[in-house]
Design a protein around this motif. Structure first.
Motif, PDB file in Angstrom:
ATOM      1  N   VAL A  38      -7.641  -0.341   0.889  1.00 27.14           N
ATOM      2  CA  VAL A  38      -6.915  -0.924  -0.238  1.00 27.14           C
ATOM      3  C   VAL A  38      -5.467  -1.098   0.153  1.00 27.14           C
ATOM      4  CG1 VAL A  38      -6.139  -0.512  -2.599  1.00 27.14           C
ATOM      5  CG2 VAL A  38      -8.491   0.031  -1.946  1.00 27.14           C
ATOM      6  N   ASP A  39      -4.925  -2.250  -0.215  1.00 28.55           N
ATOM      7  CA  ASP A  39      -3.546  -2.537   0.139  1.00 28.55           C
ATOM      8  C   ASP A  39      -2.874  -3.221  -1.057  1.00 28.55           C
ATOM      9  OD1 ASP A  39      -1.222  -2.904   1.502  1.00 28.55           O
ATOM     10  OD2 ASP A  39      -1.952  -4.579   2.732  1.00 28.55           O
ATOM     11  N   GLY A  40      -1.876  -2.590  -1.648  1.00 29.97           N
ATOM     12  CA  GLY A  40      -1.139  -3.202  -2.750  1.00 29.97           C
ATOM     13  C   GLY A  40      -1.527  -2.622  -4.102  1.00 29.97           C
ATOM     14  N   ASP A  41      -0.897  -3.152  -5.140  1.00 29.53           N
ATOM     15  CA  ASP A  41      -1.076  -2.650  -6.508  1.00 29.53           C
ATOM     16  C   ASP A  41      -1.794  -3.735  -7.314  1.00 29.53           C
ATOM     17  OD1 ASP A  41      -0.787  -2.065  -9.203  1.00 29.53           O
ATOM     18  OD2 ASP A  41       1.222  -1.217  -8.971  1.00 29.53           O
ATOM     19  N   GLU A  42      -3.031  -3.471  -7.664  1.00 26.15           N
ATOM     20  CA  GLU A  42      -3.846  -4.493  -8.317  1.00 26.15           C
ATOM     21  C   GLU A  42      -3.264  -4.894  -9.676  1.00 26.15           C
ATOM     22  OE1 GLU A  42      -7.979  -3.543  -8.829  1.00 26.15           O
ATOM     23  OE2 GLU A  42      -8.477  -5.602  -9.376  1.00 26.15           O
ATOM     24  N   ALA A  43      -2.819  -3.897 -10.461  1.00 26.80           N
ATOM     25  CA  ALA A  43      -2.301  -4.210 -11.794  1.00 26.80           C
ATOM     26  C   ALA A  43      -1.054  -5.085 -11.689  1.00 26.80           C
ATOM     27  CB  ALA A  43      -1.986  -2.923 -12.551  1.00 26.80           C
ATOM     28  N   ALA A  44      -0.209  -4.781 -10.718  1.00 23.99           N
ATOM     29  CA  ALA A  44       1.019  -5.572 -10.546  1.00 23.99           C
ATOM     30  C   ALA A  44       0.672  -7.000 -10.147  1.00 23.99           C
ATOM     31  CB  ALA A  44       1.914  -4.925  -9.495  1.00 23.99           C
ATOM     32  N   LEU A  68       4.093 -19.446  -4.200  1.00 24.91           N
ATOM     33  CA  LEU A  68       3.028 -18.487  -4.492  1.00 24.91           C
ATOM     34  C   LEU A  68       3.642 -17.255  -5.144  1.00 24.91           C
ATOM     35  CD1 LEU A  68       1.110 -18.702  -1.106  1.00 24.91           C
ATOM     36  CD2 LEU A  68       0.169 -19.347  -3.333  1.00 24.91           C
ATOM     37  N   LYS A  69       2.933 -16.716  -6.160  1.00 27.14           N
ATOM     38  CA  LYS A  69       3.486 -15.560  -6.876  1.00 27.14           C
ATOM     39  C   LYS A  69       2.617 -14.311  -6.711  1.00 27.14           C
ATOM     40  CE  LYS A  69       6.587 -15.857  -9.305  1.00 27.14           C
ATOM     41  NZ  LYS A  69       7.992 -15.597  -8.919  1.00 27.14           N
ATOM     42  N   GLY A  70       1.336 -14.485  -6.838  1.00 29.50           N
ATOM     43  CA  GLY A  70       0.485 -13.307  -6.804  1.00 29.50           C
ATOM     44  C   GLY A  70      -0.895 -13.601  -6.229  1.00 29.50           C
ATOM     45  N   LEU A  71      -1.533 -12.531  -5.731  1.00 32.35           N
ATOM     46  CA  LEU A  71      -2.876 -12.688  -5.158  1.00 32.35           C
ATOM     47  C   LEU A  71      -3.654 -11.394  -5.363  1.00 32.35           C
ATOM     48  CD1 LEU A  71      -4.988 -14.124  -3.238  1.00 32.35           C
ATOM     49  CD2 LEU A  71      -3.872 -12.876  -1.391  1.00 32.35           C
ATOM     50  N   VAL A  72      -4.892 -11.551  -5.813  1.00 32.89           N
ATOM     51  CA  VAL A  72      -5.840 -10.438  -5.797  1.00 32.89           C
ATOM     52  C   VAL A  72      -7.001 -10.868  -4.902  1.00 32.89           C
ATOM     53  CG1 VAL A  72      -7.487  -9.078  -7.144  1.00 32.89           C
ATOM     54  CG2 VAL A  72      -5.217  -9.586  -8.083  1.00 32.89           C
ATOM     55  N   ALA A  73      -7.262 -10.074  -3.890  1.00 30.18           N
ATOM     56  CA  ALA A  73      -8.334 -10.438  -2.950  1.00 30.18           C
ATOM     57  C   ALA A  73      -9.306  -9.278  -2.800  1.00 30.18           C
ATOM     58  CB  ALA A  73      -7.736 -10.802  -1.585  1.00 30.18           C
ATOM     59  N   ARG A  74     -10.593  -9.614  -2.755  1.00 30.38           N
ATOM     60  CA  ARG A  74     -11.617  -8.615  -2.423  1.00 30.38           C
ATOM     61  C   ARG A  74     -12.429  -9.161  -1.263  1.00 30.38           C
ATOM     62  NH1 ARG A  74     -10.739  -5.803  -7.045  1.00 30.38           N
ATOM     63  NH2 ARG A  74     -10.561  -7.133  -8.874  1.00 30.38           N
ATOM     64  N   ILE A  75     -12.518  -8.370  -0.222  1.00 31.28           N
ATOM     65  CA  ILE A  75     -13.103  -8.847   1.037  1.00 31.28           C
ATOM     66  C   ILE A  75     -14.330  -8.009   1.375  1.00 31.28           C
ATOM     67  CG2 ILE A  75     -12.669  -9.151   3.507  1.00 31.28           C
ATOM     68  CD1 ILE A  75      -9.608  -9.191   2.708  1.00 31.28           C
ATOM     69  N   TRP A  76     -15.458  -8.691   1.550  1.00 33.36           N
ATOM     70  CA  TRP A  76     -16.673  -8.029   2.017  1.00 33.36           C
ATOM     71  C   TRP A  76     -16.943  -8.511   3.441  1.00 33.36           C
ATOM     72  CZ3 TRP A  76     -16.082 -10.123  -2.860  1.00 33.36           C
ATOM     73  CH2 TRP A  76     -16.194  -9.236  -3.938  1.00 33.36           C
ATOM     74  N   SER A 127       0.872  -8.860  -3.958  1.00 31.78           N
ATOM     75  CA  SER A 127      -0.535  -9.082  -3.637  1.00 31.78           C
ATOM     76  C   SER A 127      -1.288  -7.768  -3.579  1.00 31.78           C
ATOM     77  CB  SER A 127      -0.671  -9.834  -2.309  1.00 31.78           C
ATOM     78  OG  SER A 127      -0.287  -9.008  -1.239  1.00 31.78           O
ATOM     79  N   TYR A 128      -2.567  -7.901  -3.809  1.00 31.43           N
ATOM     80  CA  TYR A 128      -3.460  -6.746  -3.738  1.00 31.43           C
ATOM     81  C   TYR A 128      -4.695  -7.204  -2.957  1.00 31.43           C
ATOM     82  CZ  TYR A 128      -7.118  -3.461  -5.093  1.00 31.43           C
ATOM     83  OH  TYR A 128      -8.157  -2.561  -5.061  1.00 31.43           O
ATOM     84  N   ALA A 129      -5.091  -6.421  -1.991  1.00 28.44           N
ATOM     85  CA  ALA A 129      -6.313  -6.757  -1.254  1.00 28.44           C
ATOM     86  C   ALA A 129      -7.120  -5.497  -1.013  1.00 28.44           C
ATOM     87  CB  ALA A 129      -5.966  -7.421   0.071  1.00 28.44           C
ATOM     88  N   GLY A 153      -0.765  -8.778 -13.086  1.00 32.99           N
ATOM     89  CA  GLY A 153       0.306  -9.104 -14.021  1.00 32.99           C
ATOM     90  C   GLY A 153       1.071 -10.339 -13.580  1.00 32.99           C
ATOM     91  N   GLU A 154       1.314 -10.434 -12.291  1.00 32.81           N
ATOM     92  CA  GLU A 154       2.023 -11.592 -11.754  1.00 32.81           C
ATOM     93  C   GLU A 154       1.197 -12.864 -11.980  1.00 32.81           C
ATOM     94  OE1 GLU A 154       5.336 -12.936 -10.623  1.00 32.81           O
ATOM     95  OE2 GLU A 154       5.150 -10.778 -10.229  1.00 32.81           O
ATOM     96  N   LEU A 155      -0.121 -12.753 -11.777  1.00 29.32           N
ATOM     97  CA  LEU A 155      -1.004 -13.919 -11.953  1.00 29.32           C
ATOM     98  C   LEU A 155      -0.988 -14.416 -13.399  1.00 29.32           C
ATOM     99  CD1 LEU A 155      -4.085 -12.801  -9.816  1.00 29.32           C
ATOM    100  CD2 LEU A 155      -2.554 -14.708  -9.354  1.00 29.32           C
ATOM    101  N   ASP A 156      -0.870 -13.468 -14.340  1.00 26.96           N
ATOM    102  CA  ASP A 156      -0.910 -13.853 -15.751  1.00 26.96           C
ATOM    103  C   ASP A 156       0.231 -14.799 -16.112  1.00 26.96           C
ATOM    104  OD1 ASP A 156      -3.157 -12.361 -16.047  1.00 26.96           O
ATOM    105  OD2 ASP A 156      -2.137 -10.594 -16.845  1.00 26.96           O
TER     106      ASP A 156
END
Lengths: 330, 714
Positions: B151-157, B293-301, B323-325, B160-163
């Motif tokens: 995990v890298d970054g703060d998902e809630a932050a 670009l402001k925000g990113l949430v990424a999930r990688i499989w 960003s959160y990944a 929030g940026e994406l919103d």
């Protein structure tokens, strides 16, 4: 690879004599022409013949000559690359030349023959995998039906859903060609359209009516086809070397702007070259315009029953029919 | 004479170079195009046996084999069970080797494999995502099939940026498992005859990665095992160490007390020699109307079979303030992934370059300008501009996407960028020898993957000594020569070339020291150029090369070079553009042109560099258009185990390629660019497809079924 006896006949009679006496299907004997399919099948142990009869040692079954009726008789051992490079044929029978040129790669076309191309076996994943006991190989199930069927049939399928792999065959069906089959009792003539069988109507482990004691020796194109407009178009996943996802062999006899007669045969979408008789009738008397393209595409695919992953073949084939009509209009 | 002189601190002025930063045909080119180059496959030794392996075609199965029947096949010398891949008699992945034979002929070896009459009890397996994450899924690893969470970054932050963003794109991008598809399969020839030494001919990326394990199996001291890598037919990250065929060949040779030739069959190569891991990436990215670009949430499989798989993480190259990944590996009962040319980067590239392109489109912004707004480095800006110029972006009518009424044949352009480390490391030891007759030898044990290593092992020395390349004999691919790095991560050139330069420099200084005495010159005033050694201040003091070397003592000069950190760089960029044509009636996609712009510091050989760039573009194109491992999840069988069904690009699929070395990079350092040039090509093609016809394909490869379906759904 299992050891086998290689027979090198000097004449067609010797070749026939080396085949089984009975015409019943058998694994024991295989006929070798260019070898581009057979050798692969033997290496994968898909077939394990005890005897291989090599037609390349028989003189006189390659090349072509006019018939007394004004048609053209082409020897079955003619190499695909010789059809492709034949300037006379390019002018008189462009659809056959285009189909021959669409086969595989230059290396394979320089070995592969007309007869071999017509008699090649399917490319279905499950048929080619030596570990899957599929219906085509005498097993109990067509794994493509509920499995990976992107490349399989949308027309004429069931109980096997292979597609016929030949490029040349749809063109020959659209030229109303006749195949000459030689067996112990002599020659018989079979129209191209009747040579190929559906798994539902013929033996499911075979794709044509050729008996085990017969050889395809010639293909005859009827007279007058020089005056028709004709083209073979093929979509493949990889341009450098691939079998058809979909192909169209379209021949039109024009009277001014109007279609007087039509032949439309599809490749890559059915277990045999798929003749679209009702579409041919629909085309008669029409101009080649937007509506004709649309109607022809709709009619030709009217009976399509795609499997889970091959529905794309419907719009793709309709697009190809449109392209073929447009090509012949110009 | 022994050499103690100082090491070089610079490659010298580029304007003075004749052979470096120039087009030099590779020295082994004629051997390769004429078929005379001898690869491991080509080795034939007296009394050599043919080794073959039987691999289990199912992911999880319990094999039963008839060893007596196989042993009875005429010409068979050894039949061995291979059990190290089994647990309680069960295989744990598709393609597990379960038996091996050695025979007098390859045909007898094949017959013996058939005579084993393998029967399999099939177990439960998981070969895809759905099977692996099912509640009752059979476990690949005892701790479960979902592993290695990062995990890298703060998902809630980030959320929030994406919103607050003007545009948000939320999508899933999928890349299949791809194969290295080396034209020479993995394998070795082990020359062991039951005595106290062995020679191993290996198709490997690491001359020095073989001997220790081979010695252990053969029961020899490591210094009695020689490894030879004269030529090798492709590695791309899959050929390190003794590996499966090497281990088995040593076992067979030891048992037979005879040399064994064992190269994997093409079918086995697909399932027991590694692959590039597949990837599924959920991306939710947002940008403002100004194109930032402001925000990113990424999930990688990651899908690396029994291994972890690779992905460098998101947002990869782009600047995203918040960003959160999270990343995890989904284990399956399939062959483990290995390093493959830029491990994880092409996967990361496809997801981020696609989502960036989608955001630009949804904001109605130029995708090129959008990229530049979100890439800090000016290097990317100049490289993207150069790629855009070469691809014809300025004149392209549809920068923001296709017209509402699609033409029958629609043309589009797309972009992507790359990054790579490519630093050097101290390992290499290069020996340059000058003999009395003027012959020059440059020796180091390195392998040449086909990239041109052998050529610069000669050309750097030739440059230094003022000789033509042909005057220097390169000796490589032999573990008895000086140490070298294994070729992974584009490190070969930055690690090895400085050591070659060092050795050449020292050899030249030693030669000048000898000649200065003879000529009565200051050695600093001597130069070697065009086959002549001369004094720059006194023009009558000159000798041609042969005369100069004739003055040497019989032992000649031997100089050893080592890594010089100042001569090697670290870190490259790269930009690519693709132009495609889509037949909107049939769904056919054709790539018309690709442009590759790459910084490389000092290009040692411009011709070889461009050739490597071309190769990277082709491999990426092939990945983007065709390549995909197919396994039937129900039968458990690999279905495309040959080059007919596993498609790699052929001549008719390859477009015009313009490879441009970014000469604005003035670093006086060498770098490797094997990896960066393979990273963004498939992304650029996917973006070009969208630009042409509005079809956004989020799962590679970009096959015609997906394109016609996409066109139909427009």
């Amino acid at each position: 690879m299992k050891s086998f006896e290689l027979v090198m006949p000097k004449t067609l009679d010797e070749a026939i004599a080396a085949l089984p006496e009975s015409g019943q299907p058998t694994e024991r004997v295989r006929v070798l022409a260019g070898g581009q399919d057979l050798l692969g099948e033997m290496k994968e142990s898909l077939v394990t013949p005890e005897r291989v009869v090599n037609l390349k040692t028989v003189p006189g079954i390659e090349g072509h000559e006019p018939t007394a009726e004004g048609g053209l008789r082409i020897g079955a051992l003619t190499r695909l690359i010789d059809l492709e490079r034949d300037e006379g044929l390019q002018g008189s029978h462009p659809m056959l030349v285009e189909a021959a040129a669409a086969v595989a790669t230059p290396q394979i076309r320089s070995m592969g023959t007309l007869g071999g191309n017509l008699c090649q076996r399917p490319r279905c994943f499950y048929y080619r995998n030596p570990h899957s006991p599929c219906l085509k190989k005498g097993g109990t199930e067509c794994f493509s039906y509920g499995g990976l069927n992107k490349y399989n049939a949308i027309l004429g399928g069931g109980p096997s859903y292979i597609v016929h792999p030949s490029d040349v065959a749809p063109a020959l069906v659209s030229y109303d060609a006749v195949f000459t089959l030689l067996g112990p009792a002599g020659e018989r003539e079979v129209p191209a359209d009747s040579f190929f069988t559906l798994p539902s109507s013929g033996e499911v482990t075979r794709e044509n009516v050729l008996a085990a004691n017969e050889i395809v020796t010639a293909v005859t194109l009827p007279a007058g086809r020089e005056a028709w407009k004709a083209t073979y178009l093929k979509v493949r996943e990889r341009d450098s070397f691939d079998f058809a996802l979909s192909a169209v062999a379209l021949a039109l006899k024009m009277n001014g702007d109007l279609i007087e007669q039509a032949r439309l045969t599809l490749g890559g979408v059915a277990p045999k070259p798929w003749r679209c008789t009702s579409t041919e009738e629909l085309l008669v008397g029409r101009k080649i315009d937007e509506e004709t393209c649309r109607l022809a595409g709709e009619d030709a695919l009217r009976m399509a029953e795609p499997l889970e992953q091959n529905g794309y073949k419907v719009p793709m084939t309709q697009g190809l029919i449109r392209r073929a009509l447009q090509a012949l209009a110009s | 004479m022994a050499v103690q002189d100082s090491s070089p601190t610079t490659w010298g002025p580029r304007e003075d170079m004749r052979l470096l930063n120039a087009d030099v045909p590779r020295v082994d080119g004629p051997l390769k195009v004429s078929g005379r180059a001898r690869y491991t496959h080509d080795i034939r030794l007296p009394g050599m046996l043919w080794g073959k392996i039987l691999c289990c075609p199912y992911p999880v199965a319990k094999p039963t084999l008839d060893f007596d029947r196989a042993q009875a096949v005429p010409g068979v010398r050894v039949v061995l069970p291979i059990e190290d891949g089994l647990r309680d008699g069960w295989t744990r992945r598709l393609g597990t080797p379960i038996a091996a034979v050695a025979a007098d002929t390859p045909e007898a070896a094949d017959d013996a494999l058939a005579a084993l009459n393998a029967r399999y009890e099939e177990g439960d397996w998981a070969v895809n995502y759905d099977q692996a994450v099912a509640p009752d899924a059979p476990k690949v690893h005892e701790e479960g099939n979902i592993r290695h969470l990062q995990v890298d970054g703060d998902e809630a932050a980030a959320q929030g940026e994406l919103d607050g963003c003007d545009a948000v794109v939320e999508a899933i991008y999928t890349l299949p498992v791809q194969f290295h598809a080396c034209l020479e399969t993995h394998g070795v020839v082990v020359d062991y005859r039951g005595e106290d030494e062995a020679t191993i001919y290996a198709s490997t990326q690491g001359t020095f990665t073989i001997a220790a394990d081979a010695a252990q199996i053969l029961g020899l001291p490591q210094n009695k095992v020689t490894v030879l890598v004269e030529h090798m037919g492709g590695g791309f990250g899959a050929k390190f160490g003794l590996d499966v065929p090497g281990r088995i060949a040593c076992l067979l040779a030891k048992e037979a007390r005879a040399p064994v030739h064992l190269m994997l069959s093409r079918a086995d190569e697909f399932h027991t020699a590694g692959n590039r891991s597949g990837s599924t990436q959920y991306m939710k990215a947002g940008a403002n109307a100004d194109g930032k670009l402001k925000g990113l949430v990424a999930r990688i499989w990651k899908f690396g079979g029994v291994n972890r798989g690779a992905n460098p993480g998101q947002p990869y190259i782009y600047d995203v303030p918040t960003s959160y990944a999270e990343a995890m590996s989904i284990l399956t009962h399939t062959d483990g992934s290995r390093a493959m040319r830029a491990p994880g980067h092409p996967q990361a590239s496809f997801a981020i370059e696609s989502v960036v392109d989608e955001l630009a489109a949804s904001l109605g912004l130029d995708p090129l300008e959008f990229r530049k707004k979100n890439l800090a480095s000016p290097v990317y800006h100049r490289q993207l501009d150069r790629a855009a110029k070469e691809i014809g972006w300025a004149a392209h009518p549809n920068k923001l996407g296709p017209p509402a009424e699609l033409p029958d044949r629609a043309v589009g352009i797309g972009f992507g960028v790359a990054t790579w480390g490519a630093g050097g490391r101290p390992t290499c030891e290069v020996d340059v020898r000058i003999d009395q007759d003027g012959s020059v030898t440059s020796s180091v044990g390195t392998q040449d993957l086909g990239t041109g290593t052998r050529t610069y092992v000669a050309s750097i020395v030739a440059e230094e000594l003022g000789l033509p390349v042909s005057a220097v004999e390169p000796r490589i691919g032999d573990s008895r020569l000086g140490a070298s790095v294994a070729s992974g991560g584009s490190v070969t050139t930055p690690s090895l070339a400085p050591a070659v330069k060092d050795a050449a420099h020292k050899a030249r200084e030693a030669l000048f020291a000898e000649l200065a005495e003879l000529l009565g010159s200051n050695p600093r005033n001597l130069r070697a150029k065009d086959g002549v050694v001369f004094d720059v201040e006194e023009s009558d003091k000159r000798m041609n090369w042969k005369e100069a070397c004739a003055c040497l003592a019989p032992a000649g000069i031997e100089a050893r070079g080592t890594f010089q950190r100042g001569l090697a760089g670290n870190g490259v960029h790269g930009a690519q553009a693709a132009k495609v044509e889509v037949d909107t009636v049939t769904g056919e996609l054709r790539v018309l042109k690709m442009v590759c712009v790459q910084d490389i510091g000092l290009p040692l050989n411009r011709l070889a560099t461009r050739s490597q760039m071309n190769g990277g573009v082709i491999q990426a194109l092939s990945y983007g258009l065709f390549e995909e491992r197919v396994i039937d999840p129900w039968l458990g069988l690999g279905l495309n185990n040959g080059f007919e069904e596993y498609r790699i690009a052929g001549t008719k699929d390859i477009p015009e390629i313009v490879s441009i070395i970014d000469d604005e990079d003035r670093r006086d350092q060498v770098l490797g660019v094997g990896e960066p040039v393979v990273i963004p090509g498939q992304s650029a093609i996917a973006n070009a497809l969208f630009n042409a016809c509005g079809v956004r394909i989020r799962d590679l490869p970009l096959t015609r079924d997906k394109i016609i379906n996409g066109l139909t759904a427009l």
